[in-house]
Structures are given as structure tokens and as C-alpha cells.
Design a protein around this motif. Structure first.
Motif: not given
Lengths: 153, 153
Positions: A133-147
């Protein structure tokens, strides 16, 4: 106290339980919505908006490549992804911490591309995204992983 | 005010910053310790103890296999992993939510194995683990995912 009153008291308790469940659902709905909004711009191959979903310190962890951390590295990776095929995914699980500052989504993806001989091919796999969660209340991707789920060649 | 006083004021501010950093470090130390303890039993190939680090609803997301959810499925996957080579990893990043109920560790791994011809081979890659605090205060693995850095064959 009559039986009718016990029944009403029971309903109130059940109602309270449902409200708690609803409240927990709402908490995870934030990351579910962020996941769905990211999918929308990603599948439309909007590079700027797709990169904008990532935290300044975010990492994308793609197979067959080292960890890409920060928007410049992530932009390069997503750009290469856009060029090589069409990605869609579906979140099966989502959760957030009680404090509402960290969450995750996880599910499966389908990547449609053309194999080296030019024939249509599909890769099915899974993913895990950690959201901050960012200071402005939005959610941002800290990690994204796939296989991939596919057996090795 | 003399220059000496400014210098001392500067040190105090720096000291405050270090204390905040230390405090954040302490919160993440819980998942760092869990990650290190898991590595210890995993590299010793202790199957029961390795599986015991997973949440009842935990998922292991290994390449070339569908999502393994629950201890029985995870046990099968780890057992196969133990048989095929030696795994070590190193956590480069760790974090926890302010509420202390959800956290993550992430870093790189090295998997040493023998290729089909029997020659020693190494796979280098990365991993992402999501940890959930249990009712007893211990951290358990909710999701564990990894993939290789190596280019495709």
C-alpha cells in the motif's frame, strides 16, 4: 425468555459473524481490484500504465532472467513480454495483512505466443504478486513472480 | 552556534535515522529467522521438519509442475526435490506488515544436481516466500515460489 427471543439473538450473532466475514472480504478486495486493474492495462499492452502499477522498489522475477528491480528494469522486461505474446491471468487467492499495508494475489496465467516455427502455442502457469500500500492509498507491486506448469522440454 | 554544535546536531539526526532503520530491521528479523531456520532443515533434507514450516493452506509453486497446496502435496514436491539435488538459498530482502501477521522473504538460490549424463550441474535462480504468522506466534510458509535465471535451453 421465550424460544423466539433465543432465535432472534442467534440471528444477531450470525449477522455479526457475516459482517466480520464481509469485512475480511472487503480488505482483500483492494488487492483483488488492483490485480484486475493491472491485468486490464497489461492485456491492452499499455506499457506506461503497466509499469506504473509497480512500486519504486518493485521487483519482477521472470523465468530465464535475473531479478529486475526498479521501473527501468521492469519496463524493459514487460516490453519484451508484450512483444513475445499475449498474457492473461486469473487471481484465485488474495489476502492482506490486518494493518492493510501488505497483501498478495496468486493464481494462474495463460500466455499465447508463436513458437519458433510460427505456429500458435500456449504456456499455462502460475503467479504470485506481493502488493504494498502506498502513501496515497493505492496498491503497487512489490514483487511479481511466475513460472510454467508445463513439463521441461 | 558554533560549528561543533551543528556537527553534534547532525549526529543526533543520523542516530535517529539509524534507530528507525533498526526498528524496521527487528520486525523483519522474524521472517528472516524463519527463512534461515527453514533453510537449515531443508539443506539437511529433513522432510518432516521442512514440511512443518508450511501453513496448513500453504502452496509451493515450483516450475514445471502445477501449484501444490496443503502439506501432503508439498511433502511430495519437497521429497522429489531432495532426491534430485542439493538446494541452498540466501534471503536478500525481507519485510513484514505493520500488524506483524504477514511477511515476505526473497533472494537467490543455487541448486546443485547431476545432469542426465551424470555430470555435476548447477542451476541459479531466485525465490519469493510469503509468510503468515500463526496463532502460536510462529511464521509459516503461505506461498513459496522460485524460478531459474538461466536462459532457456
Amino acid at each position: 425468555m421465550k424460544l423466539g427471543q433465543w432465535f432472534i439473538a442467534g440471528l444477531v450473532v450470525l449477522g455479526g459473524g457475516a459482517a466480520l466475514g464481509q469485512s475480511a472480504g472487503d480488505a482483500a478486495d483492494g488487492v483483488r481490484a488492483a490485480d484486475a486493474a493491472w491485468l486490464k492495462v497489461y492485456s491492452a499492452k499499455d506499457l506506461e500504465k503497466s509499469v506504473a502499477f509497480c512500486d519504486e522498489q518493485g521487483s519482477m522475477m521472470a523465468p530465464n532472467a535475473p531479478i529486475a528491480t526498479g521501473k527501468a528494469a521492469i519496463k524493459k522486461l514487460i516490453s519484451s513480454d508484450f512483444a513475445s505474446g499475449d498474457l492473461v491471468w486469473h487471481a484465485d487467492k488474495a489476502g492482506v495483512a490486518q494493518s492493510g499495508d501488505l497483501g498478495y494475489t496468486s493464481g494462474t496465467y495463460k500466455f499465447s505466443f508463436k513458437d519458433p516455427s510460427g505456429r500458435p502455442a500456449v504456456d499455462n502457469g502460475k503467479y504470485l504478486t506481493v502488493w504494498k500500500k502506498q502513501a496515497d492509498g493505492s496498491w503497487k507491486v512489490l514483487f511479481d513472480m511466475f513460472n510454467t506448469d508445463q513439463p521441461p522440454f
